[in-house]
Scaffold this motif. Structure first.
Motif, mmCIF file in Angstrom:
data_model
loop_
_atom_site.group_PDB
_atom_site.id
_atom_site.type_symbol
_atom_site.label_atom_id
_atom_site.label_comp_id
_atom_site.label_asym_id
_atom_site.label_seq_id
_atom_site.Cartn_x
_atom_site.Cartn_y
_atom_site.Cartn_z
ATOM 1 N N ARG A 165 -0.196 8.870 -14.652
ATOM 2 C CA ARG A 165 1.033 8.611 -14.049
ATOM 3 C C ARG A 165 0.863 7.702 -12.718
ATOM 4 N NH1 ARG A 165 3.892 10.759 -10.156
ATOM 5 N NH2 ARG A 165 3.124 12.460 -9.634
ATOM 6 N N SER A 166 0.355 6.666 -12.493
ATOM 7 C CA SER A 166 0.190 5.627 -11.496
ATOM 8 C C SER A 166 0.981 6.625 -10.044
ATOM 9 C CB SER A 166 0.610 4.279 -11.507
ATOM 10 O OG SER A 166 0.195 3.373 -10.467
ATOM 11 N N ILE A 167 0.060 6.548 -9.144
ATOM 12 C CA ILE A 167 0.552 6.298 -7.750
ATOM 13 C C ILE A 167 0.104 5.069 -7.496
ATOM 14 C CG2 ILE A 167 -0.561 6.601 -5.332
ATOM 15 C CD1 ILE A 167 -2.035 9.148 -7.575
ATOM 16 N N ALA A 168 1.845 3.850 -6.295
ATOM 17 C CA ALA A 168 1.640 2.769 -6.285
ATOM 18 C C ALA A 168 1.505 2.696 -4.487
ATOM 19 C CB ALA A 168 3.595 2.825 -6.454
ATOM 20 N N ASN A 169 1.855 3.673 -3.691
ATOM 21 C CA ASN A 169 1.681 4.068 -2.766
ATOM 22 C C ASN A 169 0.737 5.605 -1.567
ATOM 23 O OD1 ASN A 169 4.563 2.711 -2.843
ATOM 24 N ND2 ASN A 169 3.406 0.629 -1.756
ATOM 25 N N PHE A 170 -0.659 5.205 -1.370
ATOM 26 C CA PHE A 170 -1.396 6.389 -0.836
ATOM 27 C C PHE A 170 -0.813 6.628 0.240
ATOM 28 C CE2 PHE A 170 -4.414 7.153 2.003
ATOM 29 C CZ PHE A 170 -5.261 7.850 1.038
ATOM 30 N N GLU A 171 0.209 5.850 1.187
ATOM 31 C CA GLU A 171 1.360 6.047 1.831
ATOM 32 C C GLU A 171 2.586 6.308 1.880
ATOM 33 O OE1 GLU A 171 1.533 7.005 6.865
ATOM 34 O OE2 GLU A 171 0.806 5.269 6.053
ATOM 35 N N PRO A 172 3.407 7.268 1.236
ATOM 36 C CA PRO A 172 4.694 7.021 0.726
ATOM 37 C C PRO A 172 5.405 6.451 1.822
ATOM 38 C CG PRO A 172 3.654 8.832 -0.233
ATOM 39 C CD PRO A 172 2.405 8.132 1.314
ATOM 40 N N ARG A 173 4.842 7.142 3.281
ATOM 41 C CA ARG A 173 5.712 6.804 4.638
ATOM 42 C C ARG A 173 6.024 5.675 5.107
ATOM 43 N NH1 ARG A 173 2.503 10.880 7.968
ATOM 44 N NH2 ARG A 173 1.159 9.343 6.910
ATOM 45 N N ASP A 174 4.809 4.351 4.392
ATOM 46 C CA ASP A 174 4.677 3.348 4.794
ATOM 47 C C ASP A 174 4.224 2.486 3.667
ATOM 48 O OD1 ASP A 174 4.474 0.802 5.609
ATOM 49 O OD2 ASP A 174 3.385 1.744 7.497
ATOM 50 N N ARG A 175 4.715 1.904 2.832
ATOM 51 C CA ARG A 175 4.692 1.374 1.325
ATOM 52 C C ARG A 175 4.270 0.099 1.331
ATOM 53 N NH1 ARG A 175 9.324 3.671 -2.604
ATOM 54 N NH2 ARG A 175 9.292 6.039 -2.203
ATOM 55 N N SER A 176 4.369 -0.723 2.661
ATOM 56 C CA SER A 176 3.734 -2.132 2.853
ATOM 57 C C SER A 176 1.611 -1.747 3.252
ATOM 58 C CB SER A 176 4.623 -2.273 4.308
ATOM 59 O OG SER A 176 4.721 -1.615 5.518
ATOM 60 N N ARG A 177 1.504 -0.551 3.717
ATOM 61 C CA ARG A 177 0.464 -0.261 4.030
ATOM 62 C C ARG A 177 -0.588 -0.073 3.242
ATOM 63 N NH1 ARG A 177 -1.620 4.778 8.212
ATOM 64 N NH2 ARG A 177 -3.786 3.880 8.401
ATOM 65 N N THR A 178 -1.477 -0.790 2.879
ATOM 66 C CA THR A 178 -2.731 -0.631 2.274
ATOM 67 C C THR A 178 -3.755 -0.588 3.023
ATOM 68 O OG1 THR A 178 -3.079 -3.048 2.066
ATOM 69 C CG2 THR A 178 -1.238 -2.651 0.499
ATOM 70 N N ARG A 179 -3.831 -0.606 4.246
ATOM 71 C CA ARG A 179 -5.447 -0.749 5.351
ATOM 72 C C ARG A 179 -5.720 0.936 5.479
ATOM 73 N NH1 ARG A 179 -10.194 -3.218 6.828
ATOM 74 N NH2 ARG A 179 -9.558 -4.664 5.221
ATOM 75 N N PHE A 180 -6.787 1.138 5.447
ATOM 76 C CA PHE A 180 -6.703 2.867 5.874
ATOM 77 C C PHE A 180 -8.196 2.898 6.414
ATOM 78 C CE2 PHE A 180 -3.447 3.079 2.689
ATOM 79 C CZ PHE A 180 -2.433 3.901 3.307
ATOM 80 N N GLY A 181 -8.458 2.702 7.751
ATOM 81 C CA GLY A 181 -9.704 2.753 8.014
ATOM 82 C C GLY A 181 -10.002 1.493 7.717
ATOM 83 N N SER A 182 -11.498 1.800 7.137
ATOM 84 C CA SER A 182 -12.496 0.416 6.567
ATOM 85 C C SER A 182 -12.274 0.620 5.315
ATOM 86 C CB SER A 182 -14.043 0.892 6.491
ATOM 87 O OG SER A 182 -14.066 0.636 8.228
ATOM 88 N N LEU A 183 -11.129 1.396 4.575
ATOM 89 C CA LEU A 183 -10.749 0.838 2.773
ATOM 90 C C LEU A 183 -9.473 0.839 2.592
ATOM 91 C CD1 LEU A 183 -11.527 4.634 2.172
ATOM 92 C CD2 LEU A 183 -13.192 2.647 2.880
ATOM 93 N N ASP A 184 -9.530 -0.690 1.867
ATOM 94 C CA ASP A 184 -7.616 -0.684 1.793
ATOM 95 C C ASP A 184 -8.163 0.181 0.077
ATOM 96 O OD1 ASP A 184 -7.649 -2.725 2.914
ATOM 97 O OD2 ASP A 184 -9.393 -3.853 1.999
ATOM 98 N N PHE A 185 -6.700 0.652 0.095
ATOM 99 C CA PHE A 185 -6.180 0.983 -1.461
ATOM 100 C C PHE A 185 -6.616 0.329 -2.410
ATOM 101 C CE2 PHE A 185 -3.184 3.365 -3.819
ATOM 102 C CZ PHE A 185 -3.506 3.877 -4.505
ATOM 103 N N ARG A 186 -6.333 0.914 -3.441
ATOM 104 C CA ARG A 186 -6.845 -0.306 -4.779
ATOM 105 C C ARG A 186 -5.549 0.383 -5.584
ATOM 106 N NH1 ARG A 186 -11.132 -4.461 -6.083
ATOM 107 N NH2 ARG A 186 -10.536 -4.795 -8.324
ATOM 108 N N SER A 187 -5.500 1.790 -5.989
ATOM 109 C CA SER A 187 -4.932 2.021 -7.265
ATOM 110 C C SER A 187 -5.011 3.271 -6.797
ATOM 111 C CB SER A 187 -4.517 1.278 -8.218
ATOM 112 O OG SER A 187 -6.602 1.985 -8.925
ATOM 113 N N GLY A 188 -4.292 4.478 -7.774
ATOM 114 C CA GLY A 188 -4.488 5.709 -7.784
ATOM 115 C C GLY A 188 -3.747 5.767 -9.397
ATOM 116 N N LEU A 189 -4.280 7.404 -10.107
ATOM 117 C CA LEU A 189 -3.490 8.115 -10.854
ATOM 118 C C LEU A 189 -2.906 9.564 -10.981
ATOM 119 C CD1 LEU A 189 -5.704 6.439 -13.981
ATOM 120 C CD2 LEU A 189 -3.201 5.658 -12.769
ATOM 121 N N VAL A 190 -2.666 10.058 -10.820
ATOM 122 C CA VAL A 190 -2.111 11.678 -11.002
ATOM 123 C C VAL A 190 -2.333 12.184 -13.011
ATOM 124 C CG1 VAL A 190 -0.549 13.700 -10.631
ATOM 125 C CG2 VAL A 190 -0.426 11.406 -9.177
#
Length: 367
Positions: free
Chosen positions: A59-84
């Motif tokens: 199952r796809s993870i659309a957002n790494f931070e559900p509190r801020d769905r517009s955010r994709t940068r986390f430190g030096s990493l850009d969230f690309r995709s995720g799966l459960v």
């Protein structure tokens, strides 16, 4: 931990989605006094007993931070995709090590902490992971061709390193390392115990050997085969500490074997490591508290700083807590895309608990 509210709050165990049964390593080990004798071996109800094809749902993870769905940068990493990831196969889970078998970041080798191999392919749609295919499981075998789980305490396979066809598996509770030649049967190969430093064998019970990487020949400080770390297996303890409270690590083989330390800070423990083509060593770390829950971070350690007797340190590139889509993250690997991007892939160990999840996360490392 499967709801947003449980990730935001850690007021109670139920709200956090953890229990003493769910987190035998993260929680119980911290609560037990050091003078308490080691617990008896677990019943290996999730051990892989024979090679088998495994159905894995994603199952796809659309957002790494559900509190801020517009955010994709986390430190030096850009969230690309995720799966459960879920599976009807009861042996699927407890994933503690991950290594890619190809340069595309598709074919993978993973290991569970109950002595099971998992192989398969990550399926992509453009830049995003969408599922797994052709997943197979097999028992990790000893020199006698029998599953290693038949030996007392030889089930806690926590670390995985790869050097071409040679694959190294670390067993945390007995602090031994097995070497496999995948040219001789792949996951059906038999393991050979390799010699390790006596101090590695003395690491704490259930806080011992947790992460390993191999420095390939031709890579090291200056990327020269003549450099001392070329051909070295680097092994890290989860929470084996030196006299100053720093994390113990070991250089095995190569031309400069020995012991060094990684500076410990903020009570983080090591859960895995990966060597980048750039020469940086990334260390995946985590910590658990009944009050703050699970936190993870990734630190970069210059490979050139590692030497016998050294105390190494490096900046944190990434940090996350239960406000993000994380779980008990225990494995990390990296590959470089055809566009030259460095991708980091993380996977979590669900401890075979209904209260935890197996997450597969992928990030782009910003240069």
């Amino acid at each position: 931990m499967s709801t947003i509210s449980s990730r935001r709050s850690f007021v109670s165990l139920a709200a956090a989605g953890f229990s003493t049964l769910a987190l035998p390593r993260l929680a119980q080990a911290q609560l037990q006094p050091k003078s308490e004798p080691p617990p008896r071996a677990l019943q290996l109800e999730h051990a892989v007993t024979a090679p088998v094809s495994v159905e894995v749902n994603a199952r796809s993870i659309a957002n790494f931070e559900p509190r801020d769905r517009s955010r994709t940068r986390f430190g030096s990493l850009d969230f690309r995709s995720g799966l459960v990831l879920t599976s009807p196969y009861r042996g699927f889970g407890g994933l503690s090590g991950l290594r890619f078998l190809d340069a595309k970041g598709e074919r993978f080798l993973a290991i569970s902490d109950q002595g099971g191999w998992f192989t398969g392919t990550i399926r992509y749609s453009g830049r995003e992971m969408i599922g797994l295919a052709d997943v197979e499981a097999a028992p990790v075998l000893g020199a006698d061709g029998r599953p290693i789980t038949e030996k007392r305490l030889w089930y806690d396979t926590e670390s995985l390193a790869r050097d071409g066809n040679l694959v190294y598996v670390g067993l945390e509770r007995v602090n031994q390392i097995l070497r496999y030649d995948f040219a001789k049967g792949a996951t059906g190969a038999r393991g050979e115990v390799i010699a390790v430093p006596p101090s590695l064998r003395k690491l704490p019970y259930n806080k011992g050997l947790e992460a390993m990487v191999v420095v390939p020949k031709g890579q090291g400080p200056g990327k020269s085969q003549a450099q001392p770390l070329a051909g070295t297996l680097i092994a890290f303890s989860e929470r084996g500490l030196d006299a100053d409270g720093n994390l113990l690590a070991f250089l095995i083989g190569g031309s400069t074997p020995g012991q060094f330390s990684v500076r410990r800070s903020e009570n983080f423990d090591i859960s895995d490591a990966v060597l980048l083509p750039s020469g940086d060593l990334l260390i995946l770390e985590r910590k658990f508290s009944w009050f703050t829950g699970v936190n993870i971070r990734i630190r970069a350690i210059p490979l050139k700083s590692i030497a016998p007797g050294a105390l190494v340190d490096g900046p944190a590139l990434f940090a996350a807590d239960l406000g993000h889509e994380i779980d008990n993250m225990e494995a990390i690997d990296a590959h470089v895309t055809s566009e030259g991007e460095t991708l980091l892939t993380l996977i979590s160990d669900d401890n075979f608990s209904m209260l935890q999840r197996t997450l597969l996360l992928q990030f782009t490392l910003a240069e």
